[in-house]
Motif scaffolding. Sequence first.
Motif, PDB file in Angstrom:
ATOM      1  N   LEU A  17       0.824  -1.212   0.000  1.00 48.81           N
ATOM      2  CA  LEU A  17       0.000   0.000   0.000  1.00 48.81           C
ATOM      3  C   LEU A  17       0.859   1.263   0.000  1.00 48.81           C
ATOM      4  N   VAL A  18       1.987   1.221   0.701  1.00 49.52           N
ATOM      5  CA  VAL A  18       2.898   2.367   0.711  1.00 49.52           C
ATOM      6  C   VAL A  18       3.425   2.641  -0.694  1.00 49.52           C
ATOM      7  N   GLN A  19       3.776   1.584  -1.412  1.00 54.00           N
ATOM      8  CA  GLN A  19       4.260   1.750  -2.784  1.00 54.00           C
ATOM      9  C   GLN A  19       3.172   2.327  -3.684  1.00 54.00           C
ATOM     10  N   GLU A  20       1.931   1.870  -3.500  1.00 51.31           N
ATOM     11  CA  GLU A  20       0.822   2.422  -4.264  1.00 51.31           C
ATOM     12  C   GLU A  20       0.592   3.891  -3.902  1.00 51.31           C
ATOM     13  N   ARG A  21       0.702   4.189  -2.624  1.00 50.54           N
ATOM     14  CA  ARG A  21       0.549   5.589  -2.181  1.00 50.54           C
ATOM     15  C   ARG A  21       1.569   6.481  -2.866  1.00 50.54           C
ATOM     16  N   GLN A  22       2.803   6.024  -2.921  1.00 48.71           N
ATOM     17  CA  GLN A  22       3.855   6.830  -3.539  1.00 48.71           C
ATOM     18  C   GLN A  22       3.618   6.977  -5.039  1.00 48.71           C
ATOM     19  N   ARG A  23       3.164   5.895  -5.665  1.00 51.50           N
ATOM     20  CA  ARG A  23       2.878   5.949  -7.102  1.00 51.50           C
ATOM     21  C   ARG A  23       1.787   6.967  -7.402  1.00 51.50           C
ATOM     22  N   VAL A  24       0.724   6.958  -6.598  1.00 47.59           N
ATOM     23  CA  VAL A  24      -0.380   7.896  -6.803  1.00 47.59           C
ATOM     24  C   VAL A  24       0.094   9.324  -6.567  1.00 47.59           C
ATOM     25  N   ARG A  25       0.798   9.546  -5.466  1.00 46.45           N
ATOM     26  CA  ARG A  25       1.243  10.918  -5.159  1.00 46.45           C
ATOM     27  C   ARG A  25       2.193  11.441  -6.221  1.00 46.45           C
ATOM     28  N   ASP A  26       3.118  10.600  -6.670  1.00 44.66           N
ATOM     29  CA  ASP A  26       4.055  11.035  -7.718  1.00 44.66           C
ATOM     30  C   ASP A  26       3.309  11.432  -8.988  1.00 44.66           C
ATOM     31  N   ALA A  27       2.295  10.650  -9.350  1.00 51.06           N
ATOM     32  CA  ALA A  27       1.517  10.943 -10.554  1.00 51.06           C
ATOM     33  C   ALA A  27       0.765  12.266 -10.402  1.00 51.06           C
ATOM     34  N   LEU A  28       0.236  12.531  -9.230  1.00 51.91           N
ATOM     35  CA  LEU A  28      -0.517  13.772  -9.026  1.00 51.91           C
ATOM     36  C   LEU A  28       0.418  14.982  -8.963  1.00 51.91           C
ATOM     37  N   GLN A  59       1.639  10.243   4.586  1.00 54.11           N
ATOM     38  CA  GLN A  59       2.276   9.226   5.406  1.00 54.11           C
ATOM     39  C   GLN A  59       1.290   8.220   5.989  1.00 54.11           C
ATOM     40  N   GLY A  60       0.000   8.341   5.623  1.00 52.43           N
ATOM     41  CA  GLY A  60      -0.980   7.347   6.030  1.00 52.43           C
ATOM     42  C   GLY A  60      -1.302   6.440   4.856  1.00 52.43           C
ATOM     43  N   ASN A  61      -2.472   5.854   4.845  1.00 55.68           N
ATOM     44  CA  ASN A  61      -2.886   5.051   3.676  1.00 55.68           C
ATOM     45  C   ASN A  61      -3.880   5.846   2.841  1.00 55.68           C
ATOM     46  N   PHE A  62      -3.602   7.131   2.677  1.00 58.17           N
ATOM     47  CA  PHE A  62      -4.483   8.044   1.970  1.00 58.17           C
ATOM     48  C   PHE A  62      -3.679   9.243   1.477  1.00 58.17           C
ATOM     49  N   ILE A  63      -4.298  10.015   0.597  1.00 58.04           N
ATOM     50  CA  ILE A  63      -3.718  11.285   0.167  1.00 58.04           C
ATOM     51  C   ILE A  63      -4.758  12.375   0.394  1.00 58.04           C
ATOM     52  N   TRP A  64      -4.292  13.613   0.437  1.00 63.45           N
ATOM     53  CA  TRP A  64      -5.149  14.760   0.698  1.00 63.45           C
ATOM     54  C   TRP A  64      -5.058  15.735  -0.470  1.00 63.45           C
ATOM     55  N   LEU A  65      -6.214  16.137  -0.971  1.00 66.20           N
ATOM     56  CA  LEU A  65      -6.289  17.119  -2.046  1.00 66.20           C
ATOM     57  C   LEU A  65      -6.921  18.386  -1.468  1.00 66.20           C
ATOM     58  N   PRO A  66      -6.145  19.443  -1.248  1.00 66.70           N
ATOM     59  CA  PRO A  66      -6.668  20.660  -0.609  1.00 66.70           C
ATOM     60  C   PRO A  66      -7.497  21.507  -1.575  1.00 66.70           C
ATOM     61  N   LEU A  67      -8.646  21.001  -1.953  1.00 73.61           N
ATOM     62  CA  LEU A  67      -9.476  21.629  -2.981  1.00 73.61           C
ATOM     63  C   LEU A  67     -10.371  22.744  -2.447  1.00 73.61           C
ATOM     64  N   ARG A 114     -10.160  13.751   0.978  1.00 71.13           N
ATOM     65  CA  ARG A 114      -9.249  12.666   1.360  1.00 71.13           C
ATOM     66  C   ARG A 114      -9.589  11.442   0.518  1.00 71.13           C
ATOM     67  N   VAL A 115      -8.557  10.841  -0.056  1.00 72.73           N
ATOM     68  CA  VAL A 115      -8.752   9.663  -0.891  1.00 72.73           C
ATOM     69  C   VAL A 115      -7.905   8.521  -0.343  1.00 72.73           C
ATOM     70  N   SER A 116      -8.557   7.439   0.052  1.00 72.20           N
ATOM     71  CA  SER A 116      -7.832   6.273   0.544  1.00 72.20           C
ATOM     72  C   SER A 116      -7.104   5.582  -0.611  1.00 72.20           C
ATOM     73  N   ILE A 117      -5.967   4.984  -0.309  1.00 74.58           N
ATOM     74  CA  ILE A 117      -5.268   4.186  -1.307  1.00 74.58           C
ATOM     75  C   ILE A 117      -5.960   2.831  -1.386  1.00 74.58           C
ATOM     76  N   GLY A 118      -6.425   2.508  -2.577  1.00 77.15           N
ATOM     77  CA  GLY A 118      -7.198   1.279  -2.745  1.00 77.15           C
ATOM     78  C   GLY A 118      -6.540   0.310  -3.695  1.00 77.15           C
ATOM     79  N   GLU A 119      -7.355  -0.447  -4.395  1.00 76.30           N
ATOM     80  CA  GLU A 119      -6.866  -1.395  -5.387  1.00 76.30           C
ATOM     81  C   GLU A 119      -6.211  -0.638  -6.541  1.00 76.30           C
ATOM     82  N   SER A 120      -5.299  -1.287  -7.240  1.00 78.28           N
ATOM     83  CA  SER A 120      -4.554  -0.613  -8.316  1.00 78.28           C
ATOM     84  C   SER A 120      -5.480   0.007  -9.348  1.00 78.28           C
ATOM     85  N   GLU A 121      -6.538  -0.709  -9.733  1.00 77.84           N
ATOM     86  CA  GLU A 121      -7.476  -0.176 -10.727  1.00 77.84           C
ATOM     87  C   GLU A 121      -8.150   1.089 -10.207  1.00 77.84           C
ATOM     88  N   ALA A 122      -8.516   1.102  -8.935  1.00 77.90           N
ATOM     89  CA  ALA A 122      -9.138   2.290  -8.352  1.00 77.90           C
ATOM     90  C   ALA A 122      -8.158   3.455  -8.354  1.00 77.90           C
TER      91      ALA A 122
END
Length: 381
Positions: A301-312, A323-331, A358-366
């Motif tokens: 999940l940490v690796q997925e979190r980093q992948r998502v954050r890097d892409a954003l 640093q949790g199992n989620f990311i934050w978008l200050p919209l 707040r978006v939880s890190i989920g399955e790769s497809e999600a």
Amino acid sequence: MSTTDHDAARAAHGLTRSVAGSVTPRPALSLLPVYAAGKPPRPAEGLTPYKLSSNENPLGPVPAVEQALAEVDTVHRYPNPGAEALRAVLAETLEVPEEDIVTGTGSLGALTQIINAFAGTGPDGAADEVLYAWRSFEAYPIVVRTAGARDVAVPVTEDGRHDLPAMLAAITDRTRVILLCTPNNPTGPALRHQEVVDFLAQVPRDVVVVIDEAYQEFLRIDDPVDTLALYRERPNVVVLRTFSKAHGLAALRVGYSIASQEVTQHLRKVAVPFGVSTLGEVAAIASLRALDEVTARVQNLVQERQRVRDALLEAEWNVPDAQGNFIWLPLRDHAGDFAHEAGLRALAVRAFDGDGVRVSIGESEANDRLIELCRTYTRKS
């Protein structure tokens, strides 16, 4: 005494019944915010729905937990009053005395015990104060106000971090408890050990400092807070943890606090008897005995979190250190609109109106679907 006489007696003491004699809760309840749990995803044609709104572990518990649960045949019996078997395994795993551990129904249940024991209304009728960063875990004000205490919320910094100097400045002679959430839910950044050491050095020793570590297994920073060292050094420090996130046992509601016996002796007085079910205790023990597998799932999940954050970040989004199992978008004001757009794509996310999403890190497809949405969404902050 008749109803009429009873009403007359109440009136003589300045008490009146509500309209039509209906029952009413105590006035403090009118001041409580309503806890909003993450909503399930809405179906969308051709898309698998994913719930990314509750910081759940999409990988679930390790196989040993499922096996242990299948062997439970005592659901007709009450569980251990204080989850003694679990406390023994935790004590061995964490190398702390059993007496320093108090279990609860999730970390929220354990937190409620702390607040009920140390904050409320003082002998002078004035409310004690509980200090915390904001935005942080939305249940904090509910628990504090329910206990009769006053919550003091100190805004986080622009990058979603605790403003520790401002929190120190907010301490008064009514402050009884301080809550530090690390990593902070929902913004993501975590505190570092030395800054917490410096903070504690300036906090009065009679103020209880709770370090809420619901997501501590997901930390990947230099100098993370060594909470076990701090609790050993300072009798007013309480560590708060849960099996809901990394261990994937959210439905079983198992949490605990670690503190000196100067603190735990009071927590046991307000703890709900049988608060942790037999199923919860058995599952938590099985998970602790398979920590290597749990750690491997967390790393996924940490690796997925980093992948998502890097892409954003590449898509020019402002994403605080996650640093949790989620990311934050200050919209801010666009939080609701973004959540709506995610819903159209069968993604349930958690919007905090006026602040962010707040978006939880989920399955790769999600996660892939979220990245694509962010690449095409035009109202970036």
